[in-house]
Scaffold this motif. Structure first.
Motif, short mmCIF file in Angstrom:
data_model
loop_
_atom_site.label_atom_id
_atom_site.label_comp_id
_atom_site.label_asym_id
_atom_site.label_seq_id
_atom_site.Cartn_x
_atom_site.Cartn_y
_atom_site.Cartn_z
N VAL A 44 1.16 -0.88 0.18
CA VAL A 44 -0.22 -0.04 0.01
C VAL A 44 0.71 1.22 -0.24
O VAL A 44 0.47 2.11 -0.81
CB VAL A 44 -1.15 -0.38 1.08
CG1 VAL A 44 -1.35 1.44 1.50
CG2 VAL A 44 -2.02 -0.99 0.67
N LEU A 45 1.99 1.27 0.94
CA LEU A 45 2.53 2.29 0.74
C LEU A 45 3.24 2.62 -0.66
O LEU A 45 3.76 3.62 -1.16
CB LEU A 45 3.41 2.14 1.90
CG LEU A 45 3.45 2.12 3.66
CD1 LEU A 45 4.40 1.86 3.98
CD2 LEU A 45 3.40 3.92 3.58
N GLU A 46 3.66 1.25 -1.24
CA GLU A 46 4.40 1.27 -2.21
C GLU A 46 3.79 2.06 -3.25
O GLU A 46 3.93 2.97 -4.24
CB GLU A 46 5.56 0.59 -3.05
CG GLU A 46 5.92 0.23 -3.92
CD GLU A 46 6.71 -1.26 -4.38
OE1 GLU A 46 7.10 -1.16 -5.35
OE2 GLU A 46 5.71 -2.21 -3.44
N GLY A 47 2.38 1.35 -3.32
CA GLY A 47 1.47 2.62 -4.62
C GLY A 47 0.89 3.77 -3.96
O GLY A 47 0.78 4.84 -5.42
N LEU A 48 1.18 3.95 -2.73
CA LEU A 48 0.64 5.47 -2.80
C LEU A 48 1.56 6.37 -2.81
O LEU A 48 1.42 7.87 -3.49
CB LEU A 48 0.52 5.85 -1.28
CG LEU A 48 -0.87 5.68 -1.16
CD1 LEU A 48 -1.09 5.07 0.69
CD2 LEU A 48 -2.28 5.77 -1.43
N THR A 105 7.68 -8.31 -0.78
CA THR A 105 7.97 -6.22 -0.70
C THR A 105 9.50 -5.57 -0.69
O THR A 105 10.41 -6.78 -0.81
CB THR A 105 7.59 -6.38 1.07
OG1 THR A 105 7.44 -7.32 1.67
CG2 THR A 105 6.40 -6.76 1.54
N ILE A 106 9.22 -4.31 -0.17
CA ILE A 106 10.36 -3.61 -0.48
C ILE A 106 11.46 -4.13 0.73
O ILE A 106 13.04 -4.13 0.07
CB ILE A 106 9.86 -2.30 -0.37
CG1 ILE A 106 9.25 -1.73 -1.58
CG2 ILE A 106 11.16 -1.70 -0.47
CD1 ILE A 106 8.32 -0.19 -1.24
N SER A 107 10.95 -4.16 1.91
CA SER A 107 11.89 -4.96 2.84
C SER A 107 11.15 -6.37 2.79
O SER A 107 10.08 -6.55 3.50
CB SER A 107 11.70 -4.39 3.73
OG SER A 107 12.26 -5.06 4.95
N PRO A 108 11.44 -7.34 2.66
CA PRO A 108 11.40 -9.55 2.61
C PRO A 108 10.40 -8.76 4.07
O PRO A 108 11.25 -8.90 4.55
CB PRO A 108 12.31 -9.49 1.95
CG PRO A 108 13.32 -9.24 1.51
CD PRO A 108 13.40 -7.02 2.02
N PRO A 147 12.16 -0.93 8.63
CA PRO A 147 12.90 -1.42 7.73
C PRO A 147 13.77 -0.41 7.30
O PRO A 147 12.91 0.44 6.81
CB PRO A 147 12.64 -2.49 7.39
CG PRO A 147 10.96 -2.63 8.03
CD PRO A 147 10.95 -1.56 8.69
N PRO A 148 14.88 -0.63 7.44
CA PRO A 148 15.51 0.53 6.55
C PRO A 148 15.44 1.16 5.50
O PRO A 148 15.83 1.59 4.42
CB PRO A 148 17.37 -0.05 6.57
CG PRO A 148 17.25 -0.54 7.93
CD PRO A 148 16.07 -0.75 7.69
N LEU A 149 15.70 -0.90 4.44
CA LEU A 149 14.95 -0.86 2.98
C LEU A 149 12.95 -0.37 2.62
O LEU A 149 13.23 0.39 1.69
CB LEU A 149 14.85 -2.37 2.60
CG LEU A 149 16.11 -2.81 2.67
CD1 LEU A 149 15.84 -4.49 2.41
CD2 LEU A 149 17.14 -2.84 1.25
N LEU A 150 12.68 -0.44 3.59
CA LEU A 150 11.11 0.33 3.45
C LEU A 150 11.68 1.85 3.79
O LEU A 150 11.42 2.40 2.42
CB LEU A 150 10.12 -0.38 4.67
CG LEU A 150 8.94 0.15 4.76
CD1 LEU A 150 7.90 0.17 2.81
CD2 LEU A 150 8.02 -0.27 5.24
N LEU A 151 11.95 2.45 4.69
CA LEU A 151 12.50 3.71 4.01
C LEU A 151 13.06 4.71 2.82
O LEU A 151 12.98 5.64 2.66
CB LEU A 151 13.68 4.45 6.30
CG LEU A 151 12.74 3.89 6.84
CD1 LEU A 151 13.51 4.54 7.80
CD2 LEU A 151 11.25 4.86 7.47
N ALA A 152 13.68 3.74 2.95
CA ALA A 152 14.89 3.58 1.50
C ALA A 152 13.67 4.32 0.38
O ALA A 152 13.78 5.13 -1.01
CB ALA A 152 16.01 3.99 0.93
N GLY A 153 12.55 3.12 -0.05
CA GLY A 153 12.36 2.45 -0.93
C GLY A 153 11.09 3.76 -1.26
O GLY A 153 10.25 4.84 -1.86
#
Length: 305
Positions: A21-25, A168-171, A48-54
């Motif tokens: 959802v975050l990635e889509g928005l 997901t961005i952060s698995p 998660p750092p990968l999510l914050l970066a993504g």
């Protein structure tokens, strides 16, 4: 006058659906204005750092949804009187928090429920059919639905089937359904699957599309009244055997490795409804969205052209 950004709070943003959802928005705008995004997390000390970066524009908040600890920080930093806010996967602590807002009528709650609120004694349940869950999970979700409908001025409750799709961005650490089936079949050894439990698995990108459509509808309607209950599933009713057969077909595996067994042959320690396939005609009519056929979704998940 410049339009204010729509604030979207994704509760459980580090989970499988939350990250999608975050990635889509983050990739779209609301009438030209990017969404103002935030999410909650709990299972780790830091997001998660990968999510914050993504999704670098997001604010992250550590929140304990059992106690409500951390929600006041969300209020202070993310805005105490937003003209719109959305939330996904919401328990009673958050509902009470939303209800405490002075302008709570300007808030929309999007809640992910489950197909397991149905008893599983027939095919293609409609939203108006009796909800009679047979396990604790389904009963807790049913209680959440009731609580939300009584406490919230505006809401959309989505009774979701199995959600599948790409990582997901952060698995996420949990086993994803299609990837798990692919993994066990790739070993070339016989594997047992239930032939007598039926669901309507829904592709995760379709779930995101539904949520984005609800947000857009909420923002575009002047009266800002929404009280929706929708079944959210894919267009195909399939058993676990049939799910495995589709994966075998698109991967080219030997389908004879798939061994059908009855769900009653395995003691899982919890009651499981036999057939909770859902009629999604209301979803299609209300939002104009036609979910992805299961085989097409499997191909996209496994990145097969």
């Amino acid at each position: 006058m410049e339009r204010a950004a729509t604030k979207v709070l994704v509760v459980g943003g580090t989970g499988y659906l939350g990250q999608h959802v975050l990635e889509g928005l983050s990739k779209i705008a609301d009438d030209g204005v990017p969404y103002d995004l935030a999410f909650t997390y709990h299972s780790t000390p830091n997001p998660p750092p990968l999510l914050l970066a993504g999704v670098p524009q997001c604010l992250a908040f550590h929140v304990d949804l059992r106690t409500g600890d951390g929600l006041e920080t969300v209020s202070r930093r993310f805005g105490q009187d937003p003209d719109a806010a959305m939330a996904v996967n919401v328990p009673s602590a958050l509902v009470n928090w939303i209800s405490s807002f002075q302008d709570r009528d300007a808030l929309l709650l999007i809640h992910l429920s489950t197909d397991q609120v149905y008893a599983g004694v027939k095919s293609f349940y409609k939203e108006e059919d009796e909800a009679a869950p047979v396990n604790v999970y389904g009963k807790s979700k049913m209680a959440a639905e009731k609580f939300i409908s009584e406490k919230c001025s505006n809401y959309a409750i989505l009774r979701s089937s199995i959600i599948y799709g790409p990582q997901t961005i952060s698995p996420v650490p949990k086993s994803l359904p299609i990837q798990w089936i692919d993994g066990v079949l790739s070993k070339g050894e016989p594997v047992e699957f239930f032939h007598d439990e039926f669901r309507c698995p829904v592709y995760v990108k379709d779930v995101v599309t539904v949520i984005l459509s609800l947000i857009h509808r909420w923002r575009s309607e002047g009266d800002k009244q929404m009280k929706l209950l929708l079944n959210l599933g894919g267009p195909n009713r399939v058993s676990r055997v049939e799910m495995a057969e589709v994966v075998a077909k698109v991967r080219g595996y030997n389908a004879s490795l798939i061994k059908p067994v009855s769900a009653s042959s395995v003691d899982r320690g919890v009651s499981s409804p036999a057939d909770i396939s859902m009629d999604i005609s209301n979803l299609v009519q209300a939002l104009g969205i036609r979910p992805t056929p299961f085989q097409d979704g499997v191909k996209s998940t496994l990145e097969i052209a």
